[in-house]
Design a protein around this motif. Structure first.
Motif, PDB file in Angstrom:
ATOM      1  N   SER A   1     -41.750  28.570  50.571  1.00 47.68           N
ATOM      2  CA  SER A   1     -42.473  28.146  49.372  1.00 47.68           C
ATOM      3  C   SER A   1     -43.666  27.277  49.749  1.00 47.68           C
ATOM      4  O   SER A   1     -43.652  26.594  50.766  1.00 47.68           O
ATOM      5  CB  SER A   1     -41.565  27.320  48.468  1.00 47.68           C
TER       6      SER A   1
ATOM      7  N   ILE B   1     -42.106  26.551  44.447  1.00 52.27           N
ATOM      8  CA  ILE B   1     -43.108  27.466  43.911  1.00 52.27           C
ATOM      9  C   ILE B   1     -43.752  28.211  45.065  1.00 52.27           C
ATOM     10  O   ILE B   1     -44.093  27.631  46.097  1.00 52.27           O
ATOM     11  CB  ILE B   1     -44.154  26.681  43.091  1.00 52.27           C
ATOM     12  N   GLU B   2     -43.916  29.540  44.863  1.00 52.95           N
ATOM     13  CA  GLU B   2     -44.499  30.397  45.900  1.00 52.95           C
ATOM     14  C   GLU B   2     -46.015  30.387  45.811  1.00 52.95           C
ATOM     15  O   GLU B   2     -46.596  30.215  44.732  1.00 52.95           O
ATOM     16  CB  GLU B   2     -44.016  31.853  45.715  1.00 52.95           C
TER      17      GLU B   2
ATOM     18  N   GLN C   1     -48.628  31.996  42.841  1.00 53.69           N
ATOM     19  CA  GLN C   1     -47.996  32.242  41.548  1.00 53.69           C
ATOM     20  C   GLN C   1     -48.461  31.278  40.472  1.00 53.69           C
ATOM     21  O   GLN C   1     -48.920  30.175  40.772  1.00 53.69           O
ATOM     22  CB  GLN C   1     -46.485  32.111  41.703  1.00 53.69           C
TER      23      GLN C   1
ATOM     24  N   VAL D   1     -46.707  29.287  37.656  1.00 51.55           N
ATOM     25  CA  VAL D   1     -45.392  28.910  37.160  1.00 51.55           C
ATOM     26  C   VAL D   1     -45.561  27.964  35.983  1.00 51.55           C
ATOM     27  O   VAL D   1     -46.326  27.005  36.052  1.00 51.55           O
ATOM     28  CB  VAL D   1     -44.558  28.221  38.261  1.00 51.55           C
TER      29      VAL D   1
ATOM     30  N   GLN E   1     -55.856  34.681  38.502  1.00 47.53           N
ATOM     31  CA  GLN E   1     -55.570  35.846  39.335  1.00 47.53           C
ATOM     32  C   GLN E   1     -56.760  36.213  40.201  1.00 47.53           C
ATOM     33  O   GLN E   1     -56.619  36.601  41.351  1.00 47.53           O
ATOM     34  CB  GLN E   1     -55.131  37.025  38.467  1.00 47.53           C
TER      35      GLN E   1
ATOM     36  N   THR F   1     -52.622  29.036  43.299  1.00 48.29           N
ATOM     37  CA  THR F   1     -51.290  28.640  42.848  1.00 48.29           C
ATOM     38  C   THR F   1     -51.435  27.632  41.705  1.00 48.29           C
ATOM     39  O   THR F   1     -52.224  26.700  41.799  1.00 48.29           O
ATOM     40  CB  THR F   1     -50.499  27.986  43.992  1.00 48.29           C
TER      41      THR F   1
ATOM     42  N   SER G   1     -47.448  33.653  32.611  1.00 46.21           N
ATOM     43  CA  SER G   1     -46.795  33.175  33.831  1.00 46.21           C
ATOM     44  C   SER G   1     -46.195  34.278  34.677  1.00 46.21           C
ATOM     45  O   SER G   1     -45.768  35.309  34.166  1.00 46.21           O
ATOM     46  CB  SER G   1     -45.673  32.200  33.466  1.00 46.21           C
ATOM     47  N   ASP G   2     -46.155  34.013  35.991  1.00 49.84           N
ATOM     48  CA  ASP G   2     -45.345  34.845  36.868  1.00 49.84           C
ATOM     49  C   ASP G   2     -43.888  34.459  36.700  1.00 49.84           C
ATOM     50  O   ASP G   2     -43.006  35.292  36.660  1.00 49.84           O
ATOM     51  CB  ASP G   2     -45.757  34.640  38.323  1.00 49.84           C
ATOM     52  N   ARG G   3     -43.704  33.138  36.641  1.00 51.81           N
ATOM     53  CA  ARG G   3     -42.353  32.647  36.431  1.00 51.81           C
ATOM     54  C   ARG G   3     -42.387  31.482  35.449  1.00 51.81           C
ATOM     55  O   ARG G   3     -43.376  30.753  35.385  1.00 51.81           O
ATOM     56  CB  ARG G   3     -41.723  32.206  37.755  1.00 51.81           C
TER      57      ARG G   3
ATOM     58  N   ALA H   1     -38.657  35.205  36.006  1.00 50.92           N
ATOM     59  CA  ALA H   1     -39.782  35.908  35.382  1.00 50.92           C
ATOM     60  C   ALA H   1     -39.570  35.902  33.872  1.00 50.92           C
ATOM     61  O   ALA H   1     -38.435  35.912  33.410  1.00 50.92           O
ATOM     62  CB  ALA H   1     -39.841  37.340  35.899  1.00 50.92           C
TER      63      ALA H   1
END
Lengths: 352, 273, 262
Positions: A2, A26-27, A30, A32, A181, A186, A201-203, A217
């Motif tokens: 992460s 958190i990746e 992404q 979040v 995007q 991030t 959100s991605d997550r 997700a």
């Protein structure tokens, strides 16, 4: 690995613990969201990541380095505020250039970067204006540009759209997602608006009383909530509190008093500790037929019936509590009528 | 991190006040309670037995009470008048009330010497009109001090009343009238209670101000002493620092009692609790 | 309704005459050509204005007053701005008490302050009189600095400070580049109000006079005790012009609402 990890973090404010033993990772790349009602700790988490708050206990790792004690101004994170927080005494250009000038950049480089980022947020030509001469949406774009232009390692949003009107909110959130995007940055995004969070959100992390109830997700959360809290948050209103759970080959057998229930094995029922059956009002069904022998049925009495336009909503009282059911029909049931309530096994989600 | 930062911001100012104001005052008060090394109230007993001092105290209180009452009587209607005006006129009227407040008290008291003196404006006018044939002694009397104090502190009463009166919704008065209250009654039942906080703050400022003012009684009081000029006389002319310290303590005590009582009163009267 | 307002207006007019009349009268008498203060003046002359500069002590004490007020102001700013900032920026236990302490110099009778300062600053601490005078004036300016700047900080959005921090500015740079420019008018107003407060002060300066050290108001008091000529009227006129100018600037900077809310 992460990019960002909050490791057993505690935050206290006025001797009151807001976050206790809090974990989050958190990746890279992404977006979040932290979602929850006010007071759930989402803003505290964001402000901790930003560096406005310092953890009492625990560790904050970022990009493999310990950031726990790194001061705000050394973190290189972009922060977008609810109130926009533009500098009232500076023009749009100078607002955006503020962070670059602190980095001792050459004037022509500053100019090039500011003008480029203003184009990204569709504000080319507004450089000479002052914040007070801009609309709410334009101010928010300046705020985003100002946070982006320093090429932050992380972008943080604190309820950025809550001061805008409904239409603008929708178009701005599309914009935020596009920029995020495009630049692959991030991002942590805080909001109390469920639709807003789910759409960009991605997550999403659903937070409650300083804990993350579920981090998944958006579509997973929507279909398979993990806890009763999350389930209620996204519209599940009916819960069966089973006393026993037995996992067999393809199915799960559940007991509620003398009644037997069955659920199908899938992602939303797999957790062995999950013993509450959750249903949306649309997922339950009512029937007048006596089919006592079948599983997943409870007898009940119609208490209240409300006309919703497309369907009728009934409050049905049973031995195990009251349930809310939406059903499309031509002639509605009457209050006081005896009825059978069906809990379809294929619709059942099991939550903690 | 935040907490230590906070202390560093507050500490310099606090230390400064502690060393140069709080310690001197506390030690001054302390020094009045010890004579020849033993604890005693003798200093105070001596003062409150002394008819000369009691007369000074009485004069001071009389002047202060009179100027406070008059400032309410004169200030309330004016403040109400100002608060009813449109913003532009209100600003001008307010500025005209604030201007004397920012003007040197020496200038303001001096102007009354010109007006109240034996050959002053008032005596000249009275003689010219044939009302009196000998100039009246107005200057260097308690009345002169009272006029000076009123002139000094009336603006404070006006502006603190404007502060509350301009926030009273005029619909409230209309509403009271629509419920059958006469205009006088609407004023008494609606405007007056809502104006109370401003009245009390104004009252504190005028009363405490009059009680402790030096310049005005020094210029307009002549041989008439009030407590502040008495303190100065003891400290600087008679070099009796013990008595001056006792007087200083009495002044602090009266100030705090008055402020405390008024605050209590305002808490009791304030409908918002 | 109209009737009542006419009555009220007339009453207010009389009160305003009471408030401003004496100041107008003293202005008029400053142009008296004779040696005795008279209203109305018997003619027109500027000789008393010239006399101000002939009595050496007036220009000298004026200079002292200005220097003390400006230096004291600077000192009060250095002590007061951080305190005002801390008191409006953070919420913490004991804040109300601290606020009360910082504002207490207005509440304590000036003459008592002056006397206790003489007793301890000069006699016990052995400070030079000039230093004592400066400190005394700083003490009485501090509450005005803190209150006026505090009220302009109360409408300040501290999120912009966080924005600057997040963009990489350190705490000090943030304060000077972001906070200060946005409360500039409040600070100037505070300085002007504190200046007038100090410049007009009698109570403290009264006790802090020494050989060659006195302030203008004290010199004026002394002069009035001995002479009753129009010199003081002329000085009053000049002081009122100064007051009017400063008040106009204060009004431009932050309006007069500061005076009506407490």
């Amino acid at each position: 690995m992460s990019l960002l990890t909050l490791d057993h973090i505690s935050v206290a404010y006025d001797n009151q613990l807001i976050l206790k033993d809090f974990n989050l990772s958190i990746e890279q790349g992404q977006l979040v969201s932290l979602l929850g009602p006010s007071g759930c700790g989402k803003t505290t988490t964001l402000r901790l990541i930003a560096g406005f708050l310092v953890a009492k206990d625990g560790k904050f790792m970022f990009g493999g380095k310990d950031y726990t004690r790194v001061p705000v101004n050394k973190r290189n994170f972009g922060f977008v505020f609810q109130s926009y927080a533009l500098f009232p005494h500076l023009s749009v250009f100078e607002n955006v250039a503020f962070g670059l000038r602190l980095r001792k950049m050459k004037e022509d480089e500053v100019k090039r970067r500011v003008l480029r980022i203003l184009e990204v947020v569709s504000l080319a030509g507004f450089e000479k204006r002052f914040p007070r001469e801009l609309s709410g949406g334009q101010r928010q774009r300046v705020a985003i540009a100002r946070a982006l232009v320093i090429e932050p390692d992380l972008l943080l949003f604190d309820e950025p759209l809550s001061n805008l009107d409904a239409n603008l909110r929708v178009s701005m959130r599309v914009e935020i997602r596009r920029i995020q995007q495009e630049l692959g940055i991030t991002t942590v995004y805080v909001s109390h608006d469920q639709e807003e969070c789910f759409s960009i959100s991605d997550r999403v992390a659903i937070m409650n009383q300083g804990n993350i109830e579920q981090l998944d997700a958006p579509s997973t959360i929507f279909r398979y909530p993990a806890t009763e809290y999350v389930a209620r948050f996204i519209g599940f209103q009916n819960f069966l509190h089973f006393s026993e759970r037995q996992d067999t080959d393809g199915e799960i057998e559940l007991t509620l008093g003398s009644q037997k229930f069955k659920a199908i094995k899938h992602q939303g029922t797999s957790h062995p500790d999950a013993r509450k059956g959750a249903f949306r009002p649309d997922d339950l069904a009512l029937t007048e037929q006596e089919n006592r022998l079948t599983d997943n049925v409870l007898p009940g009495i119609i208490k209240v019936s409300t006309y919703l336009g497309r369907s009728y909503q009934y409050a049905v009282e049973t031995e195990y509590g009251e349930f809310t059911v939406n059903q499309e029909m031509d002639t509605p049931y009457l209050s006081g009528q005896r009825i059978n309530l069906i809990f379809p096994k294929e619709k059942m989600v099991l939550v903690e | 991190m935040k907490k230590t930062y906070l202390y560093w911001l507050l500490l310099p100012g606090l230390l400064f006040l502690a060393v140069f104001m709080i310690i001197p005052i506390v030690l001054t008060i302390g020094s009045t309670l010890f004579k020849e090394g033993s604890f005693t109230f003798a200093g105070y007993l001596q003062f409150f037995k002394d008819p000369y001092f009691l007369k000074i105290l009485l004069t001071t209180l009389e002047v202060s009470v009179a100027s406070t009452l008059l400032s309410v009587l004169l200030g309330f209607p004016v403040a109400y008048y100002i608060s009813q005006k449109a913003p532009r006129r209100k600003g001008v009227l307010l500025a005209l009330a604030i201007f004397p407040l920012l003007t040197s008290p020496v200038v303001r008291s001096f102007s009354w010497m010109v007006i109240l003196g034996r050959k002053g404006l008032i005596n000249n006018a009275l003689i010219w009109l044939g009302i009196v044939d000998k100039p009246l002694e107005i200057l260097y009397t308690p009345v002169a001090m009272m006029i000076g104090m009123l002139h000094l502190f009336l603006p404070m009463m006006i502006i603190s009343l404007v502060g509350v009166l301009e926030n009273i919704d005029s619909d409230l008065i209309t509403a009271a009238q629509s419920l059958g209250a006469s205009r006088v009654k609407a004023f008494r039942k609606v405007v007056f209670p809502l104006a109370m906080p401003g009245l009390i703050i104004g009252g504190i400022l005028v009363f405490v101000g009059s009680l402790t003012a030096y310049t005005t009684p020094a210029l307009l009081g002549g041989k008439q002493r009030v407590i502040s000029t008495f303190l100065y006389q003891n400290a600087m002319t008679l070099n009796d620092w013990f008595s001056a310290s006792v007087i200083a303590t009495i002044m602090i005590a009266i100030t705090f009692v008055v402020v405390g009582l008024m605050n209590k009163l305002s808490n009791k009267l304030n409908p918002k609790g | 309704m109209r009737n009542k307002h006419i009555g009220l207006g007339l009453f207010s007019l009389l009160v305003y005459i009471f408030l401003l009349g004496p100041l107008l009268i003293i202005s008029a008498t400053s142009f008296e050509p004779g040696t005795v203060l008279k209203f109305p003046p018997s003619g027109f002359s500027l000789q008393w204005y010239q006399n101000i500069f002939k009595v050496e002590l007036f220009p000298q004490t004026f200079k002292t007053s200005i220097v003390i007020s400006l230096l004291g102001n600077l000192l009060a700013l250095l002590l007061g701005v951080p305190a005002a900032y801390a008191l409006s920026r953070f919420s913490f236990r004991g804040k109300d008490t601290l606020n009360a302490i910082f504002l207490s110099p207005v509440l304590i009778p000036g003459i008592v302050l002056g006397f206790t300062m003489l007793k301890y600053l000069i006699v016990v601490y052995h400070l030079p009189i000039y230093t004592g005078l400066l400190i005394g004036h700083t003490v009485i300016m501090l509450p005005f600095i803190i209150r006026v700047i505090g009220s302009s900080l109360s409408s300040f959005d501290f999120a912009i400070e966080e924005a600057a921090l997040s963009l990489g500015a350190g705490p000090l740079r943030t304060f000077f580049k972001v906070v200060l420019p946005n409360i500039r008018s409040g600070i100037i107003a505070a300085v002007l109000i504190a200046f007038l407060e100090s410049f007009n002060n009698v109570d403290i300066s009264l006790f802090m006079t020494g050989p060659g050290i006195s302030t203008l108001p004290i010199q004026m008091l002394t002069y009035v005790e001995n002479y009753f000529d129009p010199t003081i009227a002329a000085i009053s006129m000049l002081l009122m012009i100064l007051t009017a100018v400063l008040m106009f600037v204060i009004e431009r900077l932050m309006g007069l609402s500061y005076f009506t809310k407490r």
